[in-house]
Enzyme design. Sequence first.
Site, PDB file in Angstrom:
ATOM      1  N   GLU A 163      18.020 -42.757 -73.917  1.00 48.55           N
ATOM      2  CA  GLU A 163      17.286 -42.644 -75.181  1.00 48.55           C
ATOM      3  C   GLU A 163      18.140 -42.916 -76.418  1.00 48.55           C
ATOM      4  O   GLU A 163      18.313 -42.024 -77.262  1.00 48.55           O
ATOM      5  CB  GLU A 163      16.683 -41.243 -75.308  1.00 48.55           C
ATOM      6  N   GLU A 360      12.381 -39.432 -66.596  1.00 49.23           N
ATOM      7  CA  GLU A 360      12.266 -38.017 -66.969  1.00 49.23           C
ATOM      8  C   GLU A 360      10.801 -37.723 -67.224  1.00 49.23           C
ATOM      9  O   GLU A 360      10.112 -38.493 -67.894  1.00 49.23           O
ATOM     10  CB  GLU A 360      13.009 -37.671 -68.274  1.00 49.23           C
TER      11      GLU A 360
HETATM   12  C1  BG6 Z   1      14.836 -35.727 -73.142  1.00 47.55           C
HETATM   13  C2  BG6 Z   1      16.336 -35.741 -73.155  1.00 47.55           C
HETATM   14  O1  BG6 Z   1      14.340 -36.525 -74.153  1.00 47.55           O
HETATM   15  O2  BG6 Z   1      14.211 -34.493 -73.346  1.00 47.55           O
HETATM   16  C3  BG6 Z   1      16.956 -34.460 -72.600  1.00 47.55           C
HETATM   17  O3  BG6 Z   1      16.832 -36.842 -72.456  1.00 47.55           O
HETATM   18  C4  BG6 Z   1      16.223 -33.232 -73.116  1.00 47.55           C
HETATM   19  O4  BG6 Z   1      18.318 -34.434 -72.919  1.00 47.55           O
HETATM   20  C5  BG6 Z   1      14.758 -33.366 -72.695  1.00 47.55           C
HETATM   21  O5  BG6 Z   1      16.785 -32.045 -72.705  1.00 47.55           O
HETATM   22  C6  BG6 Z   1      13.890 -32.182 -73.050  1.00 47.55           C
HETATM   23  O6  BG6 Z   1      13.914 -31.921 -74.421  1.00 47.55           O
HETATM   24  P1  BG6 Z   1      14.405 -30.518 -74.992  1.00 47.55           P
HETATM   25  O7  BG6 Z   1      14.699 -30.781 -76.429  1.00 47.55           O
HETATM   26  O8  BG6 Z   1      13.272 -29.567 -74.811  1.00 47.55           O
HETATM   27  O9  BG6 Z   1      15.609 -30.138 -74.217  1.00 47.55           O
END
Ligand code: BG6
Length: 458
Positions: A163, A360
């Site tokens: 990202e 993800e």
């Molecule tokens: C993704 C990232 O966009 O979201 C992760 O690659 C991140 O690093 C994940 O942890 C979840 O978001 P957050 O801010 O709730 O941890």
Amino acid sequence: MLFPKNFLWGAAASAPQTEGHSSTNGKSPSIWDKWFELAPDKFYQHQGPENTSDVYDLYLEDVENMAKLGLNSYRTSIAWTRLMPDGVHVNPEAVTFYRQYFQALRDHGIEPIINLFHFDLPWWLMAKGGWESRQSVTKFADYAQVAFEQFGDLVQRWVTFNEPLVQVKAGYLYGFHYPAVVNFRKAVQVGYHMLLAHTLAVQAFREIAIPNGTIGIILDVTPVYAKTTAPADLQAQQAADLLNIRSFLDPVVLGQVPDQLLELLATNELTPTTLSGDGAAIAENTVDFIGLNYYRPKRVQAPKKPATPAQMPNELYEDYEWPDRRINQYRGWEIYPEALYDVALMMRDEYGNIPWFVSENGMGVADEARFKDASGHINDQYRIDFMKEHLTYLHKGIAAGSNCFGYHVWTFVDCWSWLNGYHNRYGLYSVDLDNHYQRQVKQSGLWFKELIANNGFE
Ligand code: BG6
């Protein structure tokens, strides 16, 4: 509902969010370590990056647990600051750690997918201007080359960045990440340097020619939805699409920054500084695959206060809250699984049906201990439902011919999240912060095991 043969089922994480030992074993500080030192109040409950989930010590236990659930792939990142603490010399302890970790994955039948950068810029490079400075491009390419040389016999599938646009937006537009600068021009220059850093890393990868090696990038991509079909909303949608999606997806897959984006940047006096030869390098070094992180859709409307030249993106498009949206109340993000189908068709129709995977997808929920059932497992049915819904739309996209080869959940064990610390948990396994990071499988982990065993679900 069955998924294709050899589909990748796995999970994703990153070095800074899981390893711990952030100031030990030869590692130098990243911007996160330093920011925590400078401004601990910004971090949820003062939970900093020093300890995270102690994967540095517990990786073998995690790998064994992954094997128990049947994962066939796992993505994590290398910490640049661990592998090359001063940007020049290689840290032998880091080489040993990562080699043992990747070997353990392989020994358990789990393919390591290794990412070079997950928001953790070395502090020494930040001190020289970070991504604003052109030297970040060559420094990154040098680091990438060292990583390919050190681990290319263990890792075939590589990723340059996770990202990059989040780094651009969070660091140079909206103040969420260090250096928390708010400057559209700088944001565009930083994004351009990250694109070139990616390009030169791909070039280094092609020169080294790891047998059966492939390389890609992970992007946060979702189709942008306009509030209405009124011309002003559609114009806003186009600007958001160019800036948030096509700015990276087009050059890395098609080898070219879109003309409409170049025009938009020129009109708004945002054209970055470039060097001759950059365009040719971008054209020659396209990727083998794409990873798409998907959590929530992007919805936009015409800006209330449009301006040219725009000083901020909200003078080109404004976020829009769809009244019918469903929300993950803990993270405040809209839940809209339908977008995965739209993404699948976008990859099929607009990007030559390049191989891609969901790199993800997941749901962060606070205070999960309250959901423990009689067996002592966290009963996270909401997470199972979330995955089922998203997989249903992904499956529909695959059935329509989209070339998707896998699905990775964020994440395997609860991990540290940037400014939110351990507030929202995403894991298939929980970690107990009061009890030496003890891991325990959640109901979602047991469901994921069945999903993998059946290569699908009813
Ligand atoms: C993704 C990232 O966009 O979201 C992760 O690659 C991140 O690093 C994940 O942890 C979840 O978001 P957050 O801010 O709730 O941890």
